[in-house]
Design a protein around this motif. Sequence first.
Motif, PDB file in Angstrom:
ATOM      1  N   CYS A   1     -35.106 -27.789 -11.724  1.00  0.00           N
ATOM      2  CA  CYS A   1     -34.259 -27.504 -10.568  1.00  0.00           C
ATOM      3  C   CYS A   1     -34.188 -25.994 -10.390  1.00  0.00           C
ATOM      4  O   CYS A   1     -33.857 -25.262 -11.328  1.00  0.00           O
ATOM      5  CB  CYS A   1     -32.861 -28.085 -10.796  1.00  0.00           C
ATOM      6  SG  CYS A   1     -31.638 -27.580  -9.571  1.00  0.00           S
ATOM      7  N   VAL A   2     -34.505 -25.511  -9.195  1.00  0.00           N
ATOM      8  CA  VAL A   2     -34.535 -24.068  -8.985  1.00  0.00           C
ATOM      9  C   VAL A   2     -33.142 -23.449  -9.039  1.00  0.00           C
ATOM     10  O   VAL A   2     -33.002 -22.240  -9.223  1.00  0.00           O
ATOM     11  CB  VAL A   2     -35.215 -23.704  -7.636  1.00  0.00           C
ATOM     12  CG1 VAL A   2     -36.653 -24.151  -7.612  1.00  0.00           C
ATOM     13  CG2 VAL A   2     -34.425 -24.269  -6.452  1.00  0.00           C
ATOM     14  N   ALA A   3     -32.102 -24.277  -8.905  1.00  0.00           N
ATOM     15  CA  ALA A   3     -30.733 -23.755  -8.933  1.00  0.00           C
ATOM     16  C   ALA A   3     -30.199 -23.649 -10.355  1.00  0.00           C
ATOM     17  O   ALA A   3     -29.791 -22.575 -10.792  1.00  0.00           O
ATOM     18  CB  ALA A   3     -29.823 -24.639  -8.088  1.00  0.00           C
ATOM     19  N   CYS A   4     -30.221 -24.774 -11.105  1.00  0.00           N
ATOM     20  CA  CYS A   4     -29.568 -24.795 -12.415  1.00  0.00           C
ATOM     21  C   CYS A   4     -30.538 -24.893 -13.583  1.00  0.00           C
ATOM     22  O   CYS A   4     -30.136 -24.741 -14.737  1.00  0.00           O
ATOM     23  CB  CYS A   4     -28.567 -25.938 -12.486  1.00  0.00           C
ATOM     24  SG  CYS A   4     -29.339 -27.591 -12.503  1.00  0.00           S
ATOM     25  N   GLY A   5     -31.811 -25.192 -13.308  1.00  0.00           N
ATOM     26  CA  GLY A   5     -32.794 -25.285 -14.387  1.00  0.00           C
ATOM     27  C   GLY A   5     -32.898 -26.643 -15.036  1.00  0.00           C
ATOM     28  O   GLY A   5     -33.651 -26.816 -16.004  1.00  0.00           O
ATOM     29  N   ASP A   6     -32.187 -27.651 -14.516  1.00  0.00           N
ATOM     30  CA  ASP A   6     -32.276 -29.008 -15.084  1.00  0.00           C
ATOM     31  C   ASP A   6     -33.708 -29.510 -15.000  1.00  0.00           C
ATOM     32  O   ASP A   6     -34.358 -29.407 -13.961  1.00  0.00           O
ATOM     33  CB  ASP A   6     -31.343 -29.945 -14.320  1.00  0.00           C
ATOM     34  CG  ASP A   6     -31.482 -31.384 -14.777  1.00  0.00           C
ATOM     35  OD1 ASP A   6     -31.208 -31.645 -15.961  1.00  0.00           O
ATOM     36  OD2 ASP A   6     -31.878 -32.241 -13.954  1.00  0.00           O
TER      37      ASP A   6
END
Length: 335
Positions: free
Chosen positions: A119-124
């Motif tokens: 995920c580009v936002a949180c890295g999940d």
Amino acid sequence: FITLFIFSLLLFRDLDTTNKNPIQHTTHDNNITQYDNVCMLDTNRELMCTISMKKARWYTKKGIAEWSTFKEDDDGSTTNLIAEEVKCIRLLFEHNGADSKKTTPEETLYLRSAKQNVCVACGDDGHHIRHYIVPYSYRTLLPEEYKSHMSHDIVILCPDCHLECERPTKKRMKNIEHDLRMKMGEGAIDISPFIDDPHLRHIRSCGIALVKWTENMPTEKVERYDKDVREYLASMCKKEEEKEAILNGKEKLTKSQLQKACSVNYRVKNPNFVRGNEVVVRSLKGAQGIEEFIIDWRKHFIAMVNPQHMPTGWRIDSPVLCGSMGGDVDGVKSW
């Protein structure tokens, strides 16, 4: 660039084993690897860009590329890492994007870097959803050169970040549409996508009246309603004999026929209604208007999400036109 690509690929592989997110998402099961990071090499086996496995197979199936490896080092060897980790295809023709003079170092960096499957936002690194930085309903209406082979404005988000992003995006879209309709005039604001068809509404009323109040209505009115319903039912028939049987009036209308008249949907599409996404895209003034529109949405995405894991080389002011980045890019599977 080959060294950079290998380093980033190793880093992302290590993240896979150390950055597992314990949260399980049950409503979105999209755990398919989005970025394949297949390297496309030119005829000299120099790295051009990364593409999807689907696109790589298309090239090899067409006979215009072959599976290959990176160019050997000065000592005549390639590293074990390259042999084990990296899939490559080599083009068998001189690609029209081979002249890299037109491409800035930043653009080249984006094209050639391995992309993280996080995920580009949180890295999940679990379940992912494709997210269109320029909303999909707008993107589909843009000219082909602004969307074909342009994965720059498609990123991946986890379901939670996607939902957090969608709410303000929908609100912004609604505000943009409202402002444009205001400029179009007062009537454009409250215009409905559906309107009442007077004739169909009359047929429905006739059907209901014949079912419920025949005994209490004047004979003349019953006959008029019966005639209107028959003409409507006949217009729906494909066979001439069925039409004649309904119109001759020798037999009473059946319960099924009356029910069909009672169930007529008199709400029809408004021919004067223009969908919100069409209003917005039509308002864009030429190539400059489209470019400003796309860049504005990129700025909105960055400000709203504050992403910490955007692809290497991704920039707000990257070119918006297909082909202006020097490569035939199709970085995400099936996009």
